[in-house]
Design a protein around this motif. Structure first.
Motif, PDB file in Angstrom:
ATOM      1  N   HIS A   1       0.890  -1.162   0.000  1.00  0.00           N
ATOM      2  CA  HIS A   1       0.000   0.000   0.000  1.00  0.00           C
ATOM      3  C   HIS A   1       0.927   1.211   0.000  1.00  0.00           C
ATOM      4  N   ILE A   2       0.516   2.305  -0.654  1.00  0.00           N
ATOM      5  CA  ILE A   2       1.479   3.410  -0.764  1.00  0.00           C
ATOM      6  C   ILE A   2       1.527   4.314   0.465  1.00  0.00           C
ATOM      7  N   VAL A   3       0.468   4.303   1.272  1.00  0.00           N
ATOM      8  CA  VAL A   3       0.507   5.124   2.482  1.00  0.00           C
ATOM      9  C   VAL A   3       0.818   4.263   3.705  1.00  0.00           C
TER      10      VAL A   3
ATOM     11  N   GLN B   1      -1.195  14.207 -11.925  1.00  0.00           N
ATOM     12  CA  GLN B   1      -1.814  15.064 -10.908  1.00  0.00           C
ATOM     13  C   GLN B   1      -1.777  14.422  -9.517  1.00  0.00           C
ATOM     14  N   CYS B   2      -1.578  13.114  -9.503  1.00  0.00           N
ATOM     15  CA  CYS B   2      -1.691  12.323  -8.271  1.00  0.00           C
ATOM     16  C   CYS B   2      -0.888  12.893  -7.103  1.00  0.00           C
ATOM     17  N   ILE B   3      -1.519  12.931  -5.936  1.00  0.00           N
ATOM     18  CA  ILE B   3      -0.808  13.358  -4.734  1.00  0.00           C
ATOM     19  C   ILE B   3      -0.577  12.172  -3.770  1.00  0.00           C
ATOM     20  N   ARG B   4      -0.766  10.956  -4.284  1.00  0.00           N
ATOM     21  CA  ARG B   4      -0.432   9.725  -3.545  1.00  0.00           C
ATOM     22  C   ARG B   4      -1.143   9.597  -2.196  1.00  0.00           C
ATOM     23  N   CYS B   5      -2.454   9.825  -2.215  1.00  0.00           N
ATOM     24  CA  CYS B   5      -3.198   9.719  -0.963  1.00  0.00           C
ATOM     25  C   CYS B   5      -3.678   8.298  -0.706  1.00  0.00           C
ATOM     26  N   ALA B   6      -3.724   7.486  -1.773  1.00  0.00           N
ATOM     27  CA  ALA B   6      -4.155   6.085  -1.695  1.00  0.00           C
ATOM     28  C   ALA B   6      -5.663   5.895  -1.550  1.00  0.00           C
ATOM     29  N   ALA B   7      -6.437   6.973  -1.602  1.00  0.00           N
ATOM     30  CA  ALA B   7      -7.893   6.798  -1.487  1.00  0.00           C
ATOM     31  C   ALA B   7      -8.412   5.881  -2.586  1.00  0.00           C
ATOM     32  N   CYS B   8      -7.812   5.963  -3.772  1.00  0.00           N
ATOM     33  CA  CYS B   8      -8.315   5.120  -4.868  1.00  0.00           C
ATOM     34  C   CYS B   8      -8.163   3.645  -4.542  1.00  0.00           C
ATOM     35  N   MET B   9      -7.047   3.266  -3.920  1.00  0.00           N
ATOM     36  CA  MET B   9      -6.919   1.838  -3.597  1.00  0.00           C
ATOM     37  C   MET B   9      -7.795   1.457  -2.402  1.00  0.00           C
TER      38      MET B   9
ATOM     39  N   PRO C   1      -5.627   1.279  -8.243  1.00  0.00           N
ATOM     40  CA  PRO C   1      -5.965   2.063  -9.436  1.00  0.00           C
ATOM     41  C   PRO C   1      -4.857   3.027  -9.887  1.00  0.00           C
ATOM     42  N   ILE C   2      -4.255   3.761  -8.959  1.00  0.00           N
ATOM     43  CA  ILE C   2      -3.199   4.674  -9.396  1.00  0.00           C
ATOM     44  C   ILE C   2      -2.057   3.893 -10.027  1.00  0.00           C
ATOM     45  N   GLY C   3      -1.716   2.748  -9.441  1.00  0.00           N
ATOM     46  CA  GLY C   3      -0.661   1.919 -10.015  1.00  0.00           C
ATOM     47  C   GLY C   3      -1.016   1.439 -11.412  1.00  0.00           C
TER      48      GLY C   3
ATOM     49  N   VAL D   1     -13.531   9.196  -5.635  1.00  0.00           N
ATOM     50  CA  VAL D   1     -12.909   9.699  -4.409  1.00  0.00           C
ATOM     51  C   VAL D   1     -11.601  10.447  -4.642  1.00  0.00           C
ATOM     52  N   CYS D   2     -11.025  10.325  -5.816  1.00  0.00           N
ATOM     53  CA  CYS D   2      -9.713  10.948  -6.042  1.00  0.00           C
ATOM     54  C   CYS D   2      -9.769  12.443  -5.731  1.00  0.00           C
ATOM     55  N   PRO D   3      -8.930  12.905  -4.814  1.00  0.00           N
ATOM     56  CA  PRO D   3      -9.018  14.295  -4.357  1.00  0.00           C
ATOM     57  C   PRO D   3      -8.610  15.314  -5.425  1.00  0.00           C
ATOM     58  N   VAL D   4      -7.894  14.860  -6.452  1.00  0.00           N
ATOM     59  CA  VAL D   4      -7.506  15.801  -7.498  1.00  0.00           C
ATOM     60  C   VAL D   4      -8.193  15.461  -8.817  1.00  0.00           C
ATOM     61  N   LYS D   5      -9.290  14.697  -8.684  1.00  0.00           N
ATOM     62  CA  LYS D   5     -10.185  14.415  -9.795  1.00  0.00           C
ATOM     63  C   LYS D   5      -9.517  13.807 -11.023  1.00  0.00           C
ATOM     64  N   ILE D   6      -8.621  12.867 -10.802  1.00  0.00           N
ATOM     65  CA  ILE D   6      -8.047  12.157 -11.951  1.00  0.00           C
ATOM     66  C   ILE D   6      -9.125  11.208 -12.483  1.00  0.00           C
ATOM     67  N   PRO D   7      -9.446  11.291 -13.777  1.00  0.00           N
ATOM     68  CA  PRO D   7     -10.474  10.391 -14.318  1.00  0.00           C
ATOM     69  C   PRO D   7      -9.879   8.995 -14.517  1.00  0.00           C
ATOM     70  N   ILE D   8      -9.693   8.289 -13.417  1.00  0.00           N
ATOM     71  CA  ILE D   8      -8.917   7.041 -13.454  1.00  0.00           C
ATOM     72  C   ILE D   8      -9.513   6.015 -14.415  1.00  0.00           C
ATOM     73  N   THR D   9     -10.850   5.868 -14.387  1.00  0.00           N
ATOM     74  CA  THR D   9     -11.438   4.858 -15.283  1.00  0.00           C
ATOM     75  C   THR D   9     -11.241   5.235 -16.754  1.00  0.00           C
TER      76      THR D   9
HETATM   77  S1  SF4 Z   1      -6.923   8.839  -5.216  1.00  0.00           S
HETATM   78 FE1  SF4 Z   1      -6.041  10.160  -6.797  1.00  0.00          FE
HETATM   79  S2  SF4 Z   1      -4.476  11.335  -5.724  1.00  0.00           S
HETATM   80 FE2  SF4 Z   1      -5.005   9.648  -4.380  1.00  0.00          FE
HETATM   81  S3  SF4 Z   1      -3.483   8.049  -4.902  1.00  0.00           S
HETATM   82 FE3  SF4 Z   1      -5.279   7.640  -6.143  1.00  0.00          FE
HETATM   83  S4  SF4 Z   1      -4.889   8.720  -8.066  1.00  0.00           S
HETATM   84 FE4  SF4 Z   1      -3.461   9.542  -6.547  1.00  0.00          FE
END
Ligand code: SF4
Lengths: 483, 286
Positions: free
Chosen positions: A154-156, A314-322, A343-345, A374-382
């Motif tokens: 996990h990144i955090v 844009q990712c700030i590595r919060c790990a909310a996506c995982m 997802p970020i990975g 949930v991504c705090p910086v609104k990355i359109p991950i899908t």
């Molecule tokens: S939720 Fe968004 S900002 Fe947080 S780790 Fe995932 S991609 Fe990065």
């Protein structure tokens, strides 16, 4: 927890098989992710506020990326003015070499490390050990993993896959005078005692960076345990290591980004420590005599070149996506086989490692969209996952510049043909009718072995009459026509 | 246990709260809805067409009963989503183009599946971005409404419940929620049935594991997800399972049946028809 088998020996599907069939791991991750999801949702109680904060966070990151080369130049100048030395690394190997050179220049034997996912990405520890320099991980999670000889899941919270019992055993075996106990406070105190010694004897402190501020030439590092504070102040040399995308334009950009980061990650309004490092020691102050920053590219300029893919950075590595991902929740982080799981990975690793080595990652998602939500910086991950699927099955046109390494890695002639006939069938009503008709007529014969489906479900049987047919019949009946 | 050590030992901090309701967040701005139309297009979706056609017919009857003239374009096939999510954009466009061409009048397009709705409303404009059809795709997308969304926001439909007491579990498709932003309309309709009690299940917000080709490409991950979903639903022992998305239902129903449960999910169109028409009570679903 079974012995960690080296990842490169197993395929993605083998790793999935291994981890899905580990009930302890499954329960453990489910509980841990539930805990983190609750933390986040309890700290973002006002949806409207959250949405405008996300909007702001996203625009700050977009603005920074839109001026990335200029900001990096400004950052470098400011840092230099402040007395911090800046090093550029194109690859992991280069980054490790830079760290090694600094260490060797100082005749260093030991290095105390705060949490740094970038140093995981470059496999710095392995490199240092080969050269006789002993790295000690000071973040509690990383420390546990170092003892266990494992990678973060996990990144955090890198050791989130470890149970209390695992850790108790590990400490009993590895720490002096530490008896087996499941009392968490005692365990932590034992580890801290050991780490304190290392802090005072370490020649170099190495940490990651959460944000770099171009305007002021500052490095920002958030943490809860104080290991970052110690690693950046006690040893006489501090090396910070991070990716080039972490730059932000103004100091004023920090408060919203920090609020988004810590609330999304752990549900904290702010972390226990926020370190802002803007120079080495001055005059009679404490702190390191030398501060270095190693800026790593390692493939980040590839998504940077494409407007859509750039959003990955844009990712700030919060790990909310995982934490919110139903696939990550069931697999844990190791099955992904890359430094950054979840997802970020799955949107970042294909750029860092090439699509050839990571071709399963964008596909192993139901595209449910919990991550983007949930991504705090609104990355359109899908959207980015889908785009990577598209690049994975697409052959480059003549003279076309590839947008990613390993373009078309998932291309197969059979699949292309299958989709070709699919689109013919579904764009021709006449053909579709015939197909639907025969599917209905042959419903007794539906193959009961649909690959993958029937291990968990019975096969759906086509109805006797299609909706088309039923509606026709209904309308005729209403008009009083014969059926 | 202080927060600072969660990264080392998560199980020390596990909370006992049920994970039933995730505060849903909204990604898109609220839509502005047109006034009640006289005529609409009904779009069935290919799975309903072949596997659960009664749902389509029930939707049509219900809409007609509300005084709406329903146009059911015979040539409709598939929204193109399977190819699109697999990365085959050209193939998806060929199929999407056809759907746009056969539903080109100004009438709203009512979709019986959240995921096809998401494809048409949310993804068509980007699929045709920069191409001659871009404007057409945008106009088409603006007329796309998911079935429950249409009933609630445009028809202001108030079902008159004629059925007996029942408890209901609701599964909302991820696309309906995250691409169409319409997760609440399904609940609202169920909640307006006076003899029906909606029961919330564990991790209700979570994906059922279908994901189109995902479920056959990564069968074990998808299987783990649908098994958890089945467990969460059957744990609350609902009389019925209702969803506005047949793709999810096909997945969940397949797993329910595989595990020997009697419970079988019903499309919300059929359920609403069943609850509001005396004649239909025993006919649509046992
Ligand atoms: S939720 Fe968004 S900002 Fe947080 S780790 Fe995932 S991609 Fe990065």
């Amino acid at each position: 927890m079974p012995e960690q088998i080296p990842m490169q020996n197993l395929s993605f599907n083998q790793r999935v098989d291994r981890d899905l069939n580990n009930p302890a791991l499954r329960t453990h991750f489910r509980e841990a992710m539930d805990f983190l999801m609750d933390k986040r949702s309890h700290s973002f109680t006002d949806d409207e506020k959250l949405q405008s904060l996300r909007e702001l966070g996203s625009s700050i990151r977009k603005r920074a990326l839109s001026k990335l080369p200029d900001l990096l130049e400004q950052l470098e100048n400011k840092l230099r003015d402040n007395g911090i030395r800046v090093h550029w690394a194109e690859s992991s190997k280069e980054a490790n070499q830079i760290v090694l050179d600094i260490a060797q220049h100082h005749g260093a034997k030991t290095m105390i490390k705060g949490k740094s996912m970038v140093s995981e990405e470059t496999e710095l520890n392995e490199c240092l050990e080969q050269e006789g320099i002993h790295p000690v991980e000071a973040d509690m999670g990383e420390y546990i993993l170092q003892l266990a000889k494992e990678k973060p899941s996990h990144i955090v919270m890198p050791a989130i896959h470890k149970s209390k019992e695992d850790i108790a055993k590990l400490f009993e075996q590895n720490l002096d005078d530490c008896e087996y106990t499941e009392d968490v406070d005692t365990l932590i105190q034992a580890a801290r005692k050991e780490l304190r010694k290392q802090f005072h004897s370490a020649d170099i402190g190495l940490t990651g960076v959460n944000f770099m501020v171009a305007e002021t030439g500052s490095l920002v590092l958030v943490e809860n345990e104080g290991n970052g504070r110690l690693a950046t102040t006690v040893p006489k040399v501090h090396i910070a290591m991070t990716g080039i995308e972490k730059v932000t334009e103004y100091l004023d950009d920090l408060p919203p980004l920090l609020t988004l980061l810590t609330n999304s990650a752990t549900g904290q309004a702010i972390t226990t420590y926020v370190n802002i490092i803007s120079s080495p020691r001055k005059g009679g102050e404490g702190g390191p005599e030398e501060v270095h920053l190693v800026l790593l590219d390692n493939g980040r300029t590839i998504p940077f070149a494409d407007e859509e893919m750039r959003q990955t950075l844009q990712c700030i590595r919060c790990a909310a996506c995982m934490n919110h991902c139903p696939v990550y929740t069931r697999l844990g982080g190791h099955a992904y086989g890359a430094t950054y799981p979840g997802p970020i990975g799955s949107i970042l690793s294909p750029h860092l490692l090439g699509l050839e080595a990571t071709k399963d990652l964008p596909s192993a998602s139901s595209l449910c969209g919990a991550c983007s939500e949930v991504c705090p910086v609104k990355i359109p991950i899908t959207d980015l996952l889908r785009r990577l699927r598209h690049e994975g099955v697409r052959k480059l046109k003549k003279d076309e510049e590839p947008v990613i390494r390993g373009h078309g890695a998932k291309y197969t002639h059979t699949e292309k043909l299958a989709w070709g006939s699919w689109s013919k069938l579904y764009s021709s009503p006449a053909l579709y009718r015939t197909f639907a008709f025969s599917a209905s007529m042959m419903r007794g014969l539906t193959p009961s072995k649909m690959k993958g489906w029937t291990d968990y479900r019975t096969t759906p049987k086509p109805a006797e009459k299609s909706m088309h047919a039923l509606i026709k019949q209904h309308r005729k009946a209403r008009k009083g026509e014969p059926l | 246990m202080p927060d600072l050590f969660v990264n080392a030992m998560p199980d020390q901090t596990g909370s006992d709260e049920p994970h039933a309701e995730q505060p849903y967040t909204t990604n898109s701005h609220a839509r502005v809805y047109p006034s009640r139309p006289e005529k609409i297009y009904l779009y069935g979706n290919c799975l309903i067409d072949l596997l659960q056609p009664e749902a389509g017919l029930d939707a049509l009857k219900l809409l007609e009963r509300e005084g709406i003239e329903v146009v059911f374009p015979e040539q409709q096939t598939c929204c193109g989503q399977p190819a699109y999510t697999s990365g085959y954009d050209d193939e998806a466009r060929t199929v999407a183009r056809m759907q746009m061409d056969i539903m080109s009048e100004e009438w709203p397009i009512v979709i019986l599946s959240g995921s096809c709705g998401g494809m048409m409303h949310h993804h068509y404009p980007s699929l045709f971005k920069g191409l001659p059809e871009e404007q057409q795709a945008k106009y088409f997308a603006s007329r796309v409404f998911e079935f429950t969304e249409f009933l609630v926001h445009i028809l202001n439909y108030q079902p008159e419940d004629q059925g007996n007491h029942q408890t209901v579990a609701v599964h909302t498709s991820c696309s309906a929620r995250r691409e169409m932003n319409v997760h609440k309309t399904g609940w609202l309709l169920i909640d307006s049935l006076k003899n029906v009690v909606r029961k919330v299940h564990d991790h209700e917000f979570e994906c059922c594991g279908f994901g189109g080709s995902f479920c056959v490409r990564y069968p074990d991950i998808s299987g783990a997800m649908v098994n958890d979903k089945v467990k969460a639903i059957t744990d609350i022992k609902p009389d019925r399972l209702i969803s506005a998305d047949y793709a999810c239902l096909m997945n969940i129903n397949g797993a329910l049946d595989f595990q020997g449960y009697e419970l079988k999910g019903t499309h919300i169109a059929s359920y609403l028809w069943e609850r509001t028409s005396k004649q239909a009570a025993g006919e649509n679903n046992a």
